[in-house]
Design an enzyme around this catalytic site. Structure first.
Site, PDB file in Angstrom:
ATOM      1  N   GLY A  60       0.822  -1.211   0.000  1.00  0.00           N
ATOM      2  CA  GLY A  60       0.000   0.000   0.000  1.00  0.00           C
ATOM      3  C   GLY A  60       0.851   1.254   0.000  1.00  0.00           C
ATOM      4  O   GLY A  60       0.552   2.234  -0.685  1.00  0.00           O
ATOM      5  N   CYS A  61       1.929   1.220   0.765  1.00  0.00           N
ATOM      6  CA  CYS A  61       2.812   2.391   0.857  1.00  0.00           C
ATOM      7  C   CYS A  61       3.537   2.631  -0.461  1.00  0.00           C
ATOM      8  O   CYS A  61       3.761   3.777  -0.851  1.00  0.00           O
ATOM      9  CB  CYS A  61       3.800   2.212   2.008  1.00  0.00           C
ATOM     10  SG  CYS A  61       2.944   2.114   3.606  1.00  0.00           S
ATOM     11  N   ILE A  62       3.888   1.560  -1.154  1.00  0.00           N
ATOM     12  CA  ILE A  62       4.521   1.686  -2.473  1.00  0.00           C
ATOM     13  C   ILE A  62       3.537   2.313  -3.460  1.00  0.00           C
ATOM     14  O   ILE A  62       3.883   3.262  -4.176  1.00  0.00           O
ATOM     15  CB  ILE A  62       5.036   0.314  -2.972  1.00  0.00           C
ATOM     16  CG1 ILE A  62       6.227  -0.141  -2.123  1.00  0.00           C
ATOM     17  CG2 ILE A  62       5.418   0.388  -4.454  1.00  0.00           C
ATOM     18  CD1 ILE A  62       6.647  -1.593  -2.354  1.00  0.00           C
ATOM     19  N   ALA A 111       3.105   6.075  -2.584  1.00  0.00           N
ATOM     20  CA  ALA A 111       4.307   6.867  -2.877  1.00  0.00           C
ATOM     21  C   ALA A 111       4.526   7.012  -4.383  1.00  0.00           C
ATOM     22  O   ALA A 111       4.840   8.109  -4.869  1.00  0.00           O
ATOM     23  CB  ALA A 111       5.526   6.234  -2.214  1.00  0.00           C
TER      24      ALA A 111
END
Length: 154
Positions: free
Chosen positions: A45-47, A50
């Site tokens: 999710g963070c990838i 970002a």
């Protein structure tokens, strides 16, 4: 967890970025600042989140908006994330989660039947005078950049 609301003065902070430089919100007066809190570098999710912001960077800049991602990760892990995903904005290390506390995004979470404390994935658009202009708390990580851009374009 007492989260900031639109109209609140954003808490001033200074954190180390992925290059181990100090970044202070006070130094960003005159620009809009998108501060997005995320749980952990290099997770799916963070990838997504970002990379969406990375790919929208020139559009964000056209709205005088700079982006900072904040997580409890150490500087070295953030540097790795920036390098691997070719991010064109800074990530900030909030290891003691004091800044997350100040924005009201650190608190109880539930995942797979476990309860723990962590960062809630929420973004704050801070205006040129350091006031919270808008809060983004309803989005999918892959659409986050589109939600932000839609707000800025409106």
């Amino acid at each position: 967890m007492n989260r900031l609301v639109a109209g609140d003065k954003a808490p001033l902070f200074t954190l180390q970025d992925d290059q181990d430089n100090s970044v202070s919100l006070a130094d960003l007066t005159g620009k809009k600042v998108l501060v997005y809190f995320y749980p952990r570098a290099m997770t799916p999710g963070c990838i997504n989140q970002a990379c969406g912001l990375r790919d929208s960077q020139s559009e964000l800049e056209s709205f005088n908006t700079v982006v900072y991602g904040i997580s409890p990760d150490p500087v070295k892990k953030l540097a790795n994330f920036v390098l691997k995903k070719e991010l064109n904005f800074s990530l900030l290390s909030d290891e003691d989660h004091a800044v997350a506390d100040g924005f009201g995004v650190w608190g109880e979470k539930k995942f797979m039947g476990k309860t723990y404390d962590g960062i809630h994935r929420i973004s704050f658009l801070i205006d040129e005078n350091g006031v919270v202009e808008h809060i983004f708390d309803k989005f999918k990580t892959k659409d986050h950049h589109q939600v932000v851009m839609a707000y800025l374009q409106a």
